[in-house]
Design a protein around this motif. Structure first.
Motif, PDB file in Angstrom:
ATOM      1  N   THR A 128       0.845  -1.084   0.060  1.00  0.00           N
ATOM      2  CA  THR A 128      -0.070   0.099  -0.095  1.00  0.00           C
ATOM      3  C   THR A 128       0.881   1.097  -0.118  1.00  0.00           C
ATOM      4  OG1 THR A 128      -1.821  -1.141   1.319  1.00  0.00           O
ATOM      5  CG2 THR A 128      -1.728   1.244   1.380  1.00  0.00           C
ATOM      6  N   LYS A 129       1.884   1.269   0.886  1.00  0.00           N
ATOM      7  CA  LYS A 129       2.878   2.390   0.867  1.00  0.00           C
ATOM      8  C   LYS A 129       3.486   2.497  -0.497  1.00  0.00           C
ATOM      9  CE  LYS A 129       6.596   4.281   3.635  1.00  0.00           C
ATOM     10  NZ  LYS A 129       7.793   4.081   4.580  1.00  0.00           N
ATOM     11  N   PHE A 130       3.730   1.534  -0.931  1.00  0.00           N
ATOM     12  CA  PHE A 130       4.632   1.420  -2.169  1.00  0.00           C
ATOM     13  C   PHE A 130       3.867   2.209  -3.419  1.00  0.00           C
ATOM     14  CE2 PHE A 130       7.615   0.040  -5.356  1.00  0.00           C
ATOM     15  CZ  PHE A 130       7.116  -0.463  -6.601  1.00  0.00           C
ATOM     16  N   CYS A 131       2.609   1.673  -3.286  1.00  0.00           N
ATOM     17  CA  CYS A 131       1.648   2.219  -4.450  1.00  0.00           C
ATOM     18  C   CYS A 131       1.451   3.853  -4.119  1.00  0.00           C
ATOM     19  CB  CYS A 131       0.373   1.773  -4.575  1.00  0.00           C
ATOM     20  SG  CYS A 131       0.380  -0.049  -4.932  1.00  0.00           S
ATOM     21  N   GLU A 132       1.265   4.180  -2.866  1.00  0.00           N
ATOM     22  CA  GLU A 132       1.342   5.569  -2.618  1.00  0.00           C
ATOM     23  C   GLU A 132       2.228   6.387  -3.006  1.00  0.00           C
ATOM     24  OE1 GLU A 132       0.191   5.317   1.406  1.00  0.00           O
ATOM     25  OE2 GLU A 132      -1.827   4.807   1.167  1.00  0.00           O
ATOM     26  N   GLU A 133       3.345   5.940  -2.829  1.00  0.00           N
ATOM     27  CA  GLU A 133       4.654   6.801  -3.042  1.00  0.00           C
ATOM     28  C   GLU A 133       4.866   6.615  -4.483  1.00  0.00           C
ATOM     29  OE1 GLU A 133       7.807   4.325  -1.020  1.00  0.00           O
ATOM     30  OE2 GLU A 133       7.251   5.382   1.054  1.00  0.00           O
ATOM     31  N   GLN A 134       4.666   5.636  -5.372  1.00  0.00           N
ATOM     32  CA  GLN A 134       4.657   5.704  -6.660  1.00  0.00           C
ATOM     33  C   GLN A 134       3.918   6.597  -7.193  1.00  0.00           C
ATOM     34  OE1 GLN A 134       4.200   2.048  -9.031  1.00  0.00           O
ATOM     35  NE2 GLN A 134       6.204   1.645  -9.095  1.00  0.00           N
ATOM     36  N   ASP A 135       2.623   6.445  -6.856  1.00  0.00           N
ATOM     37  CA  ASP A 135       1.589   7.765  -7.428  1.00  0.00           C
ATOM     38  C   ASP A 135       1.817   9.015  -7.105  1.00  0.00           C
ATOM     39  OD1 ASP A 135      -1.201   5.370  -7.109  1.00  0.00           O
ATOM     40  OD2 ASP A 135       0.187   5.493  -8.645  1.00  0.00           O
ATOM     41  N   ALA A 136       2.531   9.257  -5.721  1.00  0.00           N
ATOM     42  CA  ALA A 136       2.740  10.608  -5.348  1.00  0.00           C
ATOM     43  C   ALA A 136       3.950  11.337  -6.154  1.00  0.00           C
ATOM     44  CB  ALA A 136       3.088  10.675  -4.002  1.00  0.00           C
ATOM     45  N   SER A 137       4.835  10.263  -6.672  1.00  0.00           N
ATOM     46  CA  SER A 137       5.954  11.024  -7.297  1.00  0.00           C
ATOM     47  C   SER A 137       5.652  11.177  -8.786  1.00  0.00           C
ATOM     48  CB  SER A 137       6.997   9.654  -7.210  1.00  0.00           C
ATOM     49  OG  SER A 137       6.705   8.617  -7.950  1.00  0.00           O
ATOM     50  N   HIS A 138       4.504  11.053  -9.464  1.00  0.00           N
ATOM     51  CA  HIS A 138       4.273  11.207 -10.826  1.00  0.00           C
ATOM     52  C   HIS A 138       3.063  12.270 -10.752  1.00  0.00           C
ATOM     53  CE1 HIS A 138       6.311   7.236 -11.048  1.00  0.00           C
ATOM     54  NE2 HIS A 138       6.645   7.682 -12.121  1.00  0.00           N
TER      55      HIS A 138
END
Lengths: 315, 161
Positions: free
Chosen positions: B151-161
């Protein structure tokens, strides 16, 4: 009308020496198309060649310009570079040698093609490795392909929509001041008329986005294609002639290609390279892109006739 | 950030998948992440039960891919390797590789996806499973992410784009 024979291409893609190319770009100072700093030099990020421009690290992109290369050969090259290279590539093919139908990965000939004239006129039919719809391409088509490491465009998520949006920014720059360019749903349009078909293939760390641009086309060739079952909403039930437009009415071939290379220079340091200088090495790779056989097309035609008869019986 | 995590946890607990077309959808949709599964950074999930590992793509992946119109899956008996492609999906003019989270032998393939590839969008964790694998190295599962980490991984990915 098309009188092409059944093509069997025999380009030896196992001869491409991609590792030699990597070393070449690592050792040689680039010719930067935009601002060039006296102290610009090559560095690497991971295994990917980079250069410095205005104190910013910019990834390298190798530019291959082709002219009239058979589309099957081009697609094999793209697939091989996507799967076996770690470098960024831009391929521009100024036309292909014979009119050819190119379907997407899941294309079904019986659903997409008017098979009777295709078989009669011996039109080559290719199933490519990317998704998307069916096009008929010829010497008046301009092909532009981007093959990128996802990490060299960190602001672009490696999914269809973000990649498409990024390509839209590139071509918006190309057509700036020339035509009313938009990315409309998943198509490039001038006004509300489509002038290019595009498609993608995405792997874990890389992706390819390629486009066939209709600089000009023979309306008679459109007769080989059926109206697709899935069409964009903005098409609004228009027939093919009213839905597409010719790029030649807006821009010359050479200007389009020049401006495309320039637009890419905003994201990469573009390094022109000749295909034949890449060298030789034994990289074994079997592409999935292939030419459909006469037998396959005949079988598809058979099922097309059967379905047509069934529909008449039921109606 | 806290609100997003709360909403994500709530959706997760209720096993809710946020449909982006729902009129009440938030501008940023929270993908479902299920407990009890393991997740790969390339957005595949794996459920290990006994001697079989079931594999599919996550809600985050199907949401970002768009409507799946075609699925290419391996044949029975084929060997798959952790991190390598075993098939592909087609969506929005793109083919996208599907990578196996574990190594092993394919022992079952979801044939329903041939006729109804959209199941991957509507039910990515249940009816949209893709292959079942007999793992050759079960310890590979220990290197995958759990639900909170993913969940954290997905949030970080989406936040960085």
């Amino acid at each position: 009308m098309v009188l092409a024979g059944w093509a069997s291409w025999s380009f030896d893609f196992n001869s491409l020496n991609l590792d030699a190319l990597k070393y070449r770009t690592q050792l040689k100072k680039p010719k930067l198309p935009l601002l060039t700093l006296p102290n610009s030099y090559i560095s690497t990020r991971g295994n990917r060649p980079m250069t410095i421009r205005n104190n910013i690290t910019v990834p390298l992109m190798n530019l291959i310009k082709l002219g009239g290369t058979p589309i099957l050969q081009q697609l094999h090259l793209e697939e091989k570079l996507l799967r076996t290279s770690s470098l960024n590539w831009c391929i521009v093919n100024d036309g292909t040698n014979v009119p050819t139908v190119v379907m997407g990965m899941s294309g079904v000939p019986a659903e997409l093609l008017e098979l009777e004239p295709v078989i009669r006129d011996k039109v080559p039919v290719i199933r490519r490795f990317t998704g998307g719809g069916t096009v008929i391409v010829d010497h008046e088509t301009i092909f532009v392909t981007f093959i990128c490491n996802k990490d060299d465009l960190p602001s672009v998520q490696p999914y269809p929509r973000p990649i498409m949006d990024w390509s839209g920014l590139v071509y918006k720059e190309v057509f700036n001041g020339i035509g009313d360019f938009h990315l409309r749903e998943n198509d490039y349009v001038l006004g509300n008329r489509k002038f290019g078909g595009n498609a993608q293939s995405i792997t874990k760390n890389r992706w390819v986005h390629h486009t066939s641009f209709l600089w000009n086309y023979d309306v008679r060739n459109m007769a080989y294609l059926k109206l697709p079952s899935r069409v964009p909403e903005y098409r609004s039930a228009r027939n093919h002639v009213d839905f597409v437009c010719r790029m030649k009415e807006h821009i010359s071939r050479s200007t389009f290609i020049e401006r495309t290379v320039e637009a890419i220079g905003s994201y990469f340091s573009v390094e022109p390279i000749k295909l034949e200088t890449i060298g030789t090495q034994n990289i074994v790779f079997t592409p999935s892109t292939r030419l459909l056989s006469k037998e396959e097309l005949s079988a598809a035609f058979g099922s097309q006739i059967e379905n047509s008869c069934s529909e008449r019986v039921l109606s | 950030m806290a609100m997003r995590m709360w909403a994500s946890s709530t959706a997760n607990a209720l096993k809710i998948s946020c449909a982006s077309k729902a009129p009440f959808a938030l501008p940023r949709c929270f993908s479902t992440v299920l407990d009890g599964l393991k997740y790969a950074p390339s957005h595949e999930w794996v459920k290990h039960e006994g001697s079989v590992a079931t594999v599919g793509i996550t809600d985050h992946a199907q949401d970002h891919l768009g409507e799946v119109v075609f699925v290419e899956l391996p044949e029975l008996g084929v060997s798959v390797s952790k991190g390598s492609s075993f098939g592909a999906v087609e969506s929005v003019k793109a083919t996208s590789d599907i990578n196996s989270p574990v190594s092993g032998e394919v022992v079952e393939v979801n044939s329903k996806l041939t006729e109804s590839p959209g199941i991957i969008n509507s039910s990515p964790y249940e009816e949209g499973w893709m292959i079942k694998v007999k793992p050759s190295t079960p310890t590979e599962l220990d290197t995958l992410m759990g639900s909170k980490e993913y969940t954290k991984f997905c949030e970080e990915q989406d936040a960085s784009h």
